[in-house]
Design a protein around this motif. Structure first.
Motif, PDB file in Angstrom:
ATOM      1  N   UNK A 153       0.839  -1.203   0.000  1.00  0.00           N
ATOM      2  CA  UNK A 153       0.000   0.000   0.000  1.00  0.00           C
ATOM      3  C   UNK A 153       0.871   1.249   0.000  1.00  0.00           C
ATOM      4  N   UNK A 154       0.360   2.267  -0.670  1.00  0.00           N
ATOM      5  CA  UNK A 154       1.012   3.576  -0.621  1.00  0.00           C
ATOM      6  C   UNK A 154       0.497   4.226   0.652  1.00  0.00           C
ATOM      7  N   UNK A 155       1.339   4.276   1.632  1.00  0.00           N
ATOM      8  CA  UNK A 155       0.944   4.756   2.953  1.00  0.00           C
ATOM      9  C   UNK A 155       0.917   6.270   3.007  1.00  0.00           C
ATOM     10  N   UNK A 156       1.850   6.904   2.295  1.00  0.00           N
ATOM     11  CA  UNK A 156       1.953   8.358   2.346  1.00  0.00           C
ATOM     12  C   UNK A 156       2.453   8.866   1.013  1.00  0.00           C
ATOM     13  N   UNK A 157       1.935  10.029   0.600  1.00  0.00           N
ATOM     14  CA  UNK A 157       2.433  10.748  -0.581  1.00  0.00           C
ATOM     15  C   UNK A 157       2.261  12.237  -0.268  1.00  0.00           C
ATOM     16  N   UNK A 158       3.083  12.715   0.646  1.00  0.00           N
ATOM     17  CA  UNK A 158       2.983  14.118   1.063  1.00  0.00           C
ATOM     18  C   UNK A 158       3.480  14.986  -0.094  1.00  0.00           C
ATOM     19  N   UNK A 159       2.664  15.944  -0.469  1.00  0.00           N
ATOM     20  CA  UNK A 159       2.889  16.747  -1.674  1.00  0.00           C
ATOM     21  C   UNK A 159       3.198  18.179  -1.276  1.00  0.00           C
ATOM     22  N   UNK A 160       4.270  18.745  -1.839  1.00  0.00           N
ATOM     23  CA  UNK A 160       4.596  20.155  -1.564  1.00  0.00           C
ATOM     24  C   UNK A 160       5.049  20.826  -2.862  1.00  0.00           C
ATOM     25  N   UNK A 161       4.703  22.094  -2.980  1.00  0.00           N
ATOM     26  CA  UNK A 161       5.020  22.851  -4.194  1.00  0.00           C
ATOM     27  C   UNK A 161       6.470  23.319  -4.157  1.00  0.00           C
ATOM     28  N   UNK A 162       7.133  23.214  -5.284  1.00  0.00           N
ATOM     29  CA  UNK A 162       8.521  23.708  -5.387  1.00  0.00           C
ATOM     30  C   UNK A 162       8.544  25.113  -5.940  1.00  0.00           C
TER      31      UNK A 162
END
Length: 179
Positions: free
Chosen positions: A170-179
């Motif tokens: 499972x994909x447990x986390x995919x924290x996304x942030x803008x560059x």
């Protein structure tokens, strides 16, 4: 009435008709039956074209102008939980390499912004599904606007049990942030 009187009467009527006809031709007026006179129409206002073309309309001087101004582009927002942008498939255990593997694809839905994804993939025991983690893989990836990045998450694991191993990925986390 005498013949001479009739001649004079006829002459007067003829003269009146000539006068009426002359008046009608000249455009000064006309004698209507009953002795009523029809007057010519009043003069046109200055600057008015009296040619046989159609009457001017209040809309003749109106010429619409069109201009295009694009509607503002709404400010793009994003959810910092990027799990909806990530997909995984082919959850497997490579017995010769003794490792757990999972193929992960991350698609950036933005057409203008680049995002960094902090990924975490877990392999969990499935039978019994007791919440035991078999492995964890963490990785950061950068995905440009509208692009997809694919990688294989791996975790080295030696199965010491003689029984068949049951597990899930499972994909447990995919924290996304803008560059």
């Amino acid at each position: 009435m005498t013949a001479q009187g009739r001649r004079i009467g006829r002459a007067a009527v003829a003269a009146g008709m000539v006068a009426a006809t002359g008046l009608g031709v000249a455009g000064c007026g006309a004698l209507l039956p009953g002795g009523h006179r029809r007057l010519p129409p009043p003069p046109m206002p200055s600057g008015y074209n009296s040619s046989p073309s159609p009457s001017p309309s209040p809309y003749d001087s109106y010429s619409p102008s069109y201009s295009y101004s694009p509607s503002p582009t709404p400010e793009e927002t994003y959810d910092p939980d990027g799990r909806t942008d990530a997909r995984g498939n082919n959850c497997r255990y490579d017995t010769s390499a003794r490792r757990l593997e999972y193929s992960v694809s991350v698609t950036n839905p933005s057409l203008t912004k680049t995002f960094k994804y902090e990924m975490a993939v877990n392999w969990m025991r499935d039978r019994p599904a007791d919440g035991t983690a078999l492995g964890l893989h963490q990785r950061s990836i950068i995905v440009r606007p509208g692009q997809t990045e694919t990688y294989t998450a791996t975790y080295y694991y030696t199965n010491t049990s003689t029984q068949q191993m049951w597990y899930t990925c499972e994909i447990r986390r995919a924290r996304k942030s803008e560059l």
